[in-house]
Design an enzyme around this catalytic site. Structure first.
Site, PDB file in Angstrom:
ATOM      1  CG  ASP A  82      -1.708   1.187   1.492  1.00 49.44           C
ATOM      2  OD1 ASP A  82      -1.857   2.005   0.574  1.00 49.44           O
ATOM      3  OD2 ASP A  82      -2.224   1.329   2.622  1.00 49.44           O
ATOM      4  CG  HIS A 129      -4.156   4.248   3.756  1.00 49.04           C
ATOM      5  ND1 HIS A 129      -4.288   3.195   2.890  1.00 49.04           N
ATOM      6  CD2 HIS A 129      -5.355   4.887   3.748  1.00 49.04           C
ATOM      7  CE1 HIS A 129      -5.503   3.184   2.377  1.00 49.04           C
ATOM      8  NE2 HIS A 129      -6.172   4.204   2.878  1.00 49.04           N
TER       9      HIS A 129
END
Length: 552
Positions: free
Chosen positions: A192, A365
């Site tokens: 990610d 994130h």
């Protein structure tokens, strides 16, 4: 021949959203995630955007299943549309599976779909692939990374992740298992990239709970909080602080109600008895004993917060003195809608708390240090940044180099470009059809570039309709041409221009008669061309010209 694995990104590279990646070995294909994207400002009238799955449809008999990392729309939103084209099973964790079931139920697809529920630590096989779910922290419960074991080696696909050492529920990201896999040897890491531009670590979700406590303590106002419906941990913290300060909680917004119900049934939300009350009863309670949790953190026009702000909500009106807390960050592109709602809330006299400096939202994130930790734990031979706009992928690749991955072993991919990998080499090898499939109402893929171009022209320059009545016998003009405009000019202020357009139309018809043009499509084309040329010369505008011929 040296055996190879193909990794085929169909969405999620060079963009935020629309995540979908195919893994192919021999005759077997597995698909990771099946998400949607949101339209940009050029996509007039488009509701959502989904990946182009032409390659998967062409190889449908080889696709063994779709594996979902977590329940956010950019990872599950395209499932109802894809399952109309592919009859394949889905594998997901319990909360994710429940959210998918809700979505499929809306599309009348639930009973035709196999959904297999797995939990972190489970291992299952699909053809040549063995898949292990690994617990990770994110802004939705039940998120997992995948260890995909192949005949050539192990591939780690992180999904969306962060490393939160004090999670609200469950355990932190399973760095022990990731480290074990790294010691065993990892062929490739797909990780990610969303927060790669942020230094340090992403803050813990608990910081938001601390902020809520400060905003509730001593507050005599009615409190309205909006956040992402899928953030179960955020909902838990709101409910906990409401119970602490003896407030009742009302829920408004269909997606919020659905998530709450599912999370409670599955045990992901712990709600004290009598804390939640029916939204229809909320106005009967003292305002300082009420909390309303609402959808609408992105300013969506049909959301509960929007309807409250613009006095369209059936149960709740914003009053002067209400404390409205926006516990979410803006998804890129939504800033204007959010600002409009905030302005309207201020107009109503509400106290709106949305300052990013107040820890009302933390990202789900990983920031740079967590991304470095992932690379350090996994120690991949090959590194492929995913889930991010192109600059993010490039910056993440730079982190990979810092963490010791050889530059020749780092690939910055693009949607549709096949990444081919052996145990020794990774390289691009060909492309597949990819891109955006636009969903407009119930239509999937029937709005293409031509339609969007027409909508763009209509939005910018409007439309001029030229109506002519011709004789069926000899194509003679039987009545004065009629000129209709929409979104172009106000007719009464431009009678001279309209008369000129009638003159241009009649001259065009006379020219057609002189040279023997009788085909209607050719006549329409000449009218369109001549009227368009005249309008651009006289107004420097380029409206859509629509000639209509009526036969008598």
């Amino acid at each position: 021949m040296t055996p190879k694995i193909k990794i085929i990104p169909l969405g999620g590279l060079g963009e935020i959203g629309k995540n979908m990646t195919a893994y192919e070995f021999g005759s077997d294909i597995i698909v990771v995630d099946c998400g949607l994207g949101f339209p940009d400002e050029s996509m007039y009238g488009i509701d959502i955007v989904i990946p182009d799955i032409s390659y998967l449809k062409a190889n449908a008999n080889r696709v063994k299943g779709i594996i979902i990392t977590h329940g956010h729309e950019d990872h599950i939103g395209a499932i109802p549309y894809v399952l109309r084209e592919l009859d394949v099973p889905i594998y997901a964790t319990p909360l994710t599976a429940a959210l998918i079931e809700l979505k499929l139920e809306e599309h009348d697809l639930l009973y035709n779909t196999q959904i297999f529920t797995k939990k972190a630590g489970d291992v299952f096989r699909l053809g040549s692939f063995s898949i292990e779910f690994i617990n990770v922290n994110h802004s939705i419960a039940d998120s997992v990374a995948l260890a995909i074991k192949t005949p050539l080696g192990t591939i780690i696909h992180t999904g969306d992740f962060k490393i939160d050492v004090t999670p609200i529920q469950g355990s932190m990201t399973d760095i022990v298992r990731l480290g074990q896999l790294g010691n065993e040897g990892v062929l490739a890491l797909l990780s990610d990239s969303t927060n790669v531009e942020k230094e340090g670590h992403s803050a813990s979700e608990r910081k938001v709970g601390e902020t809520f406590d400060k905003l509730f303590k001593g507050c005599d106002q009615r409190i309205i909080i909006t956040t992402f419906a899928s953030n179960v941990h955020r909902l838990q913290q709101i409910i906990d602080v409401a119970a602490k300060y003896k407030r009742k909680v009302g829920i408004t917004g269909r997606s919020m109600e659905n998530i709450l119900r599912v999370a409670m049934v599955l045990g992901y939300l712990n709600v004290p008895e009598d804390v939640i009350v029916d939204i229809n009863q909320i106005n009967k309670l003292p305002e300082n004993k009420v909390v309303i949790i609402s959808t609408g953190s992105q300013g969506e026009t049909m959301s509960a917060l929007y309807r409250m702000a613009f006095s369209e909500h059936r149960q709740i009106n914003i009053k002067a003195g209400d404390r409205v807390i926006i516990s979410a960050s803006a998804i890129p592109g939504n800033e204007t809608m959010i600002t409009r709602v905030i302005d309207e809330l201020f107009h109503k006299g509400a106290e709106v708390i949305y300052d990013r400096n107040t820890d009302l939202h933390v990202s789900g994130h990983a920031s740079q240090e967590e991304q470095k930790m992932m690379l350090a734990l996994v120690k991949p031979k090959f590194f492929i940044p995913v889930h991010g706009e192109y600059r993010m992928l490039v910056k993440h690749a730079e982190l990979g180099k810092i963490m010791g991955v050889a530059p020749k072993n780092i690939v910055i991919g693009e949607n549709g470009k096949i990444i081919e990998m052996s145990q020794k080499v990774v390289k691009f090898n060909g492309t597949v059809q990819s891109g955006d499939v636009m969903v407009d109402g119930t239509g999937v893929g029937d709005v293409g570039t031509v339609v969007l171009r027409d909508r763009h022209r209509l939005a910018e320059d409007g439309m001029v309709v030229v109506v002519v009545t011709l004789s069926s016998w000899d194509n003679a003009l039987l009545a004065e041409p009629e000129i209709l405009t929409r979104g172009f000019i106000y007719v009464k202020e431009a009678e001279g221009l309209l008369e000129e357009l009638k003159r241009v139309t009649k001259e065009t018809l006379m020219d057609c008669e002189e040279i023997g043009v009788r085909d209607w499509s050719a006549i329409k084309s000449r009218i369109k061309s001549n009227v368009s040329a005249y309008l651009y010369k006289s107004t420097k505008r380029n409206p859509m010209i629509l000639p209509l011929i009526s036969e008598v």
